[in-house]
Design an enzyme around this catalytic site. Sequence first.
Site, PDB file in Angstrom:
ATOM      1  N   GLY A  47     -11.469   0.516  10.661  1.00 43.18           N
ATOM      2  CA  GLY A  47     -12.528  -0.215   9.978  1.00 43.18           C
ATOM      3  C   GLY A  47     -13.433   0.700   9.186  1.00 43.18           C
ATOM      4  O   GLY A  47     -13.817   0.392   8.048  1.00 43.18           O
TER       5      GLY A  47
ATOM      6  N   TYR B 259      -2.285  -8.676  25.070  1.00 40.63           N
ATOM      7  CA  TYR B 259      -2.522  -7.995  23.791  1.00 40.63           C
ATOM      8  C   TYR B 259      -1.522  -8.507  22.760  1.00 40.63           C
ATOM      9  O   TYR B 259      -1.892  -8.823  21.612  1.00 40.63           O
ATOM     10  CB  TYR B 259      -2.389  -6.483  23.956  1.00 40.63           C
TER      11      TYR B 259
ATOM     12  N   GLY C   6     -12.745   4.384  13.375  1.00 35.33           N
ATOM     13  CA  GLY C   6     -11.328   4.108  13.226  1.00 35.33           C
ATOM     14  C   GLY C   6     -10.949   3.501  11.894  1.00 35.33           C
ATOM     15  O   GLY C   6     -11.441   3.869  10.827  1.00 35.33           O
TER      16      GLY C   6
ATOM     17  N   SER D 247      -0.405  -6.062  14.521  1.00 31.72           N
ATOM     18  CA  SER D 247       0.161  -4.884  15.174  1.00 31.72           C
ATOM     19  C   SER D 247       1.663  -5.084  15.355  1.00 31.72           C
ATOM     20  O   SER D 247       2.151  -6.228  15.410  1.00 31.72           O
ATOM     21  CB  SER D 247      -0.495  -4.701  16.551  1.00 31.72           C
TER      22      SER D 247
ATOM     23  N   GLY E 264     -15.507  -4.353  12.786  1.00 29.87           N
ATOM     24  CA  GLY E 264     -15.127  -3.137  13.489  1.00 29.87           C
ATOM     25  C   GLY E 264     -15.181  -1.914  12.609  1.00 29.87           C
ATOM     26  O   GLY E 264     -14.305  -1.042  12.665  1.00 29.87           O
TER      27      GLY E 264
END
Length: 311
Positions: free
Chosen positions: A27, A176, A25, A151, A21
């Site tokens: 990554g 999520y 962002g 997260s 990724g």
Amino acid sequence: MSSWTADDIQDQTGKLAVVTGATGGLGYETALALAGKGAEVILTGRSDSKGAAALAAIRAKYPNARITYDTLDLGSLKSVADFADRFTAAHDHLDLLVNNAGVMTPPTRQTTADGFELQFGTNHLGHFALTRHLLNSLIAAKAPRVVTVSSTAHRTGQINFDDLQAEKSYKPWKYYGQSKVANLMFALELQRRSDANGWGLMSNAAHPGFARTDLIANGPGDSIFGRGAMLVRPLLSHSTQEGVRAQLFAATSPDAEPGGYYGFTGFMEMKGPMGKAKIAPQASDTAVAAKLWTLSEKLTGLSYPAIARAA
């Protein structure tokens, strides 16, 4: 640790890193910082055009950066295997793997190319498979690290073995949270298995707090949470450059610990000084972690063997 920034990263010359990724962002910022400190970095993502733009942006800042881009769709086990085949054909080791890519709360249930619920399949199973494919390359490195990005949402997550793929009922935040607690459980279990089998890995995890990336725009969007997040963002969030500090610390600092989890220590860990993050009790459940590991092997068709690290 609280005052640590990307400027404190030690020279990474001679090290080879893969960042998932990495076309935007967190990554991208991870790849940028590593390249700026001399590492050879392979940026991965699903969009070749975004990959080219990311390479150009990094080279504009660091003209001598040793960077390449390769296509990797973590929502496809074939894409993961194909990437790993290309990597191992070209490289004899891997020093650092940053499992960063993620999908966040699509409003309706979606599936990966292999039929898994999109968040669990991409965020967890894709990285589980990638790490397995690259395990021998990691073991061949002098001091390999695997960093998996979780997260604060992991705190509400549970592994729903009775409806793992949300075939009975789908709620975006529930699944999520499941994917993010799976990320953290994987990082911790990978360290335990490395210790038991002599792989010599350091596996740890990090979270970005409430970082201003495009995840919200690409995830909950016009949902109640998406609109609410936009309202509180000026007060409770920090920049992507701030949010990436935790995973860069986990990836590079001599003070990072095996099985460590790093984030931020302000209100609800959304921002503030960097430090050790809170691990929810369910993420530390070793029995559930072992069950999830076995099931992940079955779903991906990949087993992690007990291989002793060469002396």
